[in-house]
Design an enzyme around this catalytic site. Structure first.
Site, mmCIF file in Angstrom:
data_model
loop_
_atom_site.group_PDB
_atom_site.id
_atom_site.type_symbol
_atom_site.label_atom_id
_atom_site.label_comp_id
_atom_site.label_asym_id
_atom_site.label_seq_id
_atom_site.Cartn_x
_atom_site.Cartn_y
_atom_site.Cartn_z
ATOM 1 N N ARG A 1 -27.106 -31.504 75.837
ATOM 2 C CA ARG A 1 -25.980 -32.309 75.334
ATOM 3 C C ARG A 1 -24.673 -31.675 75.814
ATOM 4 N NH1 ARG A 1 -25.210 -30.882 69.481
ATOM 5 N NH2 ARG A 1 -27.054 -32.135 69.106
ATOM 6 N N ASP B 1 -27.505 -26.709 68.272
ATOM 7 C CA ASP B 1 -26.055 -26.825 68.456
ATOM 8 C C ASP B 1 -25.532 -25.552 69.122
ATOM 9 O OD1 ASP B 1 -26.026 -29.259 67.165
ATOM 10 O OD2 ASP B 1 -25.083 -28.529 65.329
HETATM 11 P P1 FAD Z 1 -11.662 -36.171 72.020
HETATM 12 O O1 FAD Z 1 -11.253 -35.473 73.267
HETATM 13 O O2 FAD Z 1 -11.416 -35.499 70.712
HETATM 14 O O3 FAD Z 1 -10.983 -37.592 71.998
HETATM 15 C C1 FAD Z 1 -10.994 -38.410 73.160
HETATM 16 C C2 FAD Z 1 -10.911 -39.870 72.756
HETATM 17 O O4 FAD Z 1 -12.096 -40.233 72.007
HETATM 18 C C3 FAD Z 1 -9.752 -40.207 71.838
HETATM 19 O O5 FAD Z 1 -8.561 -40.384 72.564
HETATM 20 C C4 FAD Z 1 -10.276 -41.488 71.180
HETATM 21 O O6 FAD Z 1 -10.162 -42.577 72.075
HETATM 22 C C5 FAD Z 1 -11.755 -41.184 70.991
HETATM 23 N N1 FAD Z 1 -11.990 -40.563 69.668
HETATM 24 C C6 FAD Z 1 -12.252 -39.265 69.415
HETATM 25 N N2 FAD Z 1 -12.380 -39.062 68.081
HETATM 26 C C7 FAD Z 1 -12.181 -40.251 67.488
HETATM 27 C C8 FAD Z 1 -12.166 -40.683 66.133
HETATM 28 N N3 FAD Z 1 -12.366 -39.844 65.106
HETATM 29 N N4 FAD Z 1 -11.940 -41.998 65.875
HETATM 30 C C9 FAD Z 1 -11.716 -42.854 66.900
HETATM 31 N N5 FAD Z 1 -11.693 -42.504 68.202
HETATM 32 C C10 FAD Z 1 -11.942 -41.227 68.487
HETATM 33 N N6 FAD Z 1 -19.042 -29.063 69.525
HETATM 34 C C11 FAD Z 1 -19.506 -27.818 69.713
HETATM 35 O O7 FAD Z 1 -18.744 -26.905 70.037
HETATM 36 N N7 FAD Z 1 -20.851 -27.551 69.538
HETATM 37 C C12 FAD Z 1 -21.757 -28.511 69.243
HETATM 38 O O8 FAD Z 1 -22.959 -28.224 69.101
HETATM 39 C C13 FAD Z 1 -21.282 -29.847 69.089
HETATM 40 N N8 FAD Z 1 -22.134 -30.873 68.827
HETATM 41 C C14 FAD Z 1 -21.650 -32.149 68.803
HETATM 42 C C15 FAD Z 1 -22.553 -33.208 68.675
HETATM 43 C C16 FAD Z 1 -22.090 -34.517 68.744
HETATM 44 C C17 FAD Z 1 -23.075 -35.644 68.635
HETATM 45 C C18 FAD Z 1 -20.694 -34.773 68.920
HETATM 46 C C19 FAD Z 1 -20.173 -36.173 69.019
HETATM 47 C C20 FAD Z 1 -19.811 -33.731 69.022
HETATM 48 C C21 FAD Z 1 -20.252 -32.412 68.961
HETATM 49 N N9 FAD Z 1 -19.373 -31.352 69.073
HETATM 50 C C22 FAD Z 1 -19.873 -30.082 69.224
HETATM 51 C C23 FAD Z 1 -17.901 -31.562 68.964
HETATM 52 C C24 FAD Z 1 -17.236 -31.690 70.325
HETATM 53 O O9 FAD Z 1 -17.212 -30.440 70.978
HETATM 54 C C25 FAD Z 1 -15.777 -32.204 70.196
HETATM 55 O O10 FAD Z 1 -15.035 -31.265 69.460
HETATM 56 C C26 FAD Z 1 -15.629 -33.542 69.521
HETATM 57 O O11 FAD Z 1 -16.676 -34.409 69.854
HETATM 58 C C27 FAD Z 1 -14.310 -34.200 69.963
HETATM 59 O O12 FAD Z 1 -14.314 -34.481 71.345
HETATM 60 P P2 FAD Z 1 -14.589 -35.958 71.916
HETATM 61 O O13 FAD Z 1 -15.243 -35.796 73.266
HETATM 62 O O14 FAD Z 1 -15.379 -36.751 70.962
HETATM 63 O O15 FAD Z 1 -13.200 -36.657 72.111
#
Ligand code: FAD
Length: 288
Positions: free
Chosen positions: A166, A115
């Site tokens: 990722r 991560d």
């Molecule tokens: P966002 O920009 O938060 O949301 C965009 C759209 O996605 C929303 O409008 C909605 O349509 C949909 N959505 C988002 N969340 C939801 C929900 N809870 N329920 C329903 N719809 C939703 N961050 C790091 O800094 N370091 C890491 O190592 C890291 N690893 C990760 C690993 C995985 C598998 C994932 C999924 C995330 C990880 N993250 C990590 C977190 C990431 O950086 C984001 O903070 C987080 O994923 C939110 O961004 P998003 O792209 O999902 O969508």
């Protein structure tokens, strides 16, 4: 015991519960990325203990022959204590994961993701990834964050290496000089980075996002370039979309599965970050 409202986001407190969760997901075409909850240890014993737990976990994954890998946080295995502690523990986990190949069906060993934490850890994390990517011929992966301005350049370095990358939007509140702050700008950076990855990466692209727009864009890029890719989402978030995507042969789907005794702060973060999660928790409380 984890209360039912939190167990939507966390697979359980033990590796056995997490592996049972993986088995149920595998039956529905979704692979697992197991993450033992814990971070920012300032003393060596808990960092070493979590590294030991990952060593046991990668062996258990191979023995049970489930479709799963692990994802570790650098500060969980010693980065706040010293780069050397982090590197020693990571090397132990990667070695055990590769040796576990003897027990696994494909003999490749268990894949290890690293991560990405805040911007102060980016260089040491990428350097560690590079070493292990070369040593294991790509049986490790690293996360990079579209909200950091440096990431597009980092991807050029990563394109030359084996292993998976990722792309996420970024979960840390970074200084304005180093990061994009507005959501629209982060989304634009995510798209630019994704387009580059589909063009330049041989070992596949991992889309770490719940955002339907980014997932759709990845499908368009796949149609254009044919680069293998996977979508990764968290336990308890858009799970029906995960299962729908898994029915599509073009894309592999992974669920990132947190587990362990330190579930409360993780659950609290999920609830704070999104109104729909808070409403879900409230409904569960009222419903009980
Ligand atoms: P966002 O920009 O938060 O949301 C965009 C759209 O996605 C929303 O409008 C909605 O349509 C949909 N959505 C988002 N969340 C939801 C929900 N809870 N329920 C329903 N719809 C939703 N961050 C790091 O800094 N370091 C890491 O190592 C890291 N690893 C990760 C690993 C995985 C598998 C994932 C999924 C995330 C990880 N993250 C990590 C977190 C990431 O950086 C984001 O903070 C987080 O994923 C939110 O961004 P998003 O792209 O999902 O969508």
């Amino acid at each position: 015991m984890i209360p039912p409202i939190a167990s939507n986001f966390v697979a359980g407190e033990t590796p056995e519960a997490a592996l049972a969760h993986v088995e149920a997901l595998n039956d529905r075409g979704v692979a697992g990325i197991l993450n033992l909850l814990g971070e920012h240890y300032e003393e060596r014993p808990p960092a070493d203990a979590d590294a030991d737990a990952y060593v046991d976990l990668v062996e258990a994954i191979a023995e049970r022959d489930v479709d799963a890998c692990v994802s570790v946080k650098s500060s969980q295995i010693g980065l706040d204590i010293g780069d050397d502690v982090f590197e020693e523990n990571l090397a132990r986990i990667v070695a055990a994961a590769n040796d576990s190949g003897a027990a696994g069906a494909d003999g490749a060993g268990t894949f290890v993701w690293i991560d990405m934490e805040d911007h102060e850890t980016t260089d040491v994390t990428l350097d560690a990834f590079e070493r292990h990517a070369l040593d294991t011929d790509g049986n490790v992966g690293v996360c990079v964050q579209a909200n950091l301005k440096r990431t597009r350049d980092d991807l050029e370095r990563l394109a030359e290496l084996p292993g998976k990358v990722r792309l996420v939007k970024g979960a840390y509140d970074e200084p304005a000089a180093l990061s994009y702050k507005e959501k629209a700008r982060v989304d634009e950076s995510y798209r630019n980075c994704l387009a580059y990855m589909f063009e330049a990466f041989d070992d596949g692209v991992a889309v770490g996002s719940h955002d339907p727009a980014m997932i759709e864009y990845a499908a368009e890029l796949y149609a254009e370039h044919g680069t293998p890719y996977e979508v990764q989402m968290l336990t308890g978030v858009r799970e029906s979309a995960q299962f729908d995507l898994a029915a599509n042969d073009d894309v592999a789907v992974y669920q990132y599965i947190p587990y362990g005794s330190k579930w409360f702060s993780y659950f609290y973060r999920r609830i704070r970050e999104r109104k729909s999660n808070a409403l879900f928790a409230l409904r569960a409380i009222v419903g009980n």
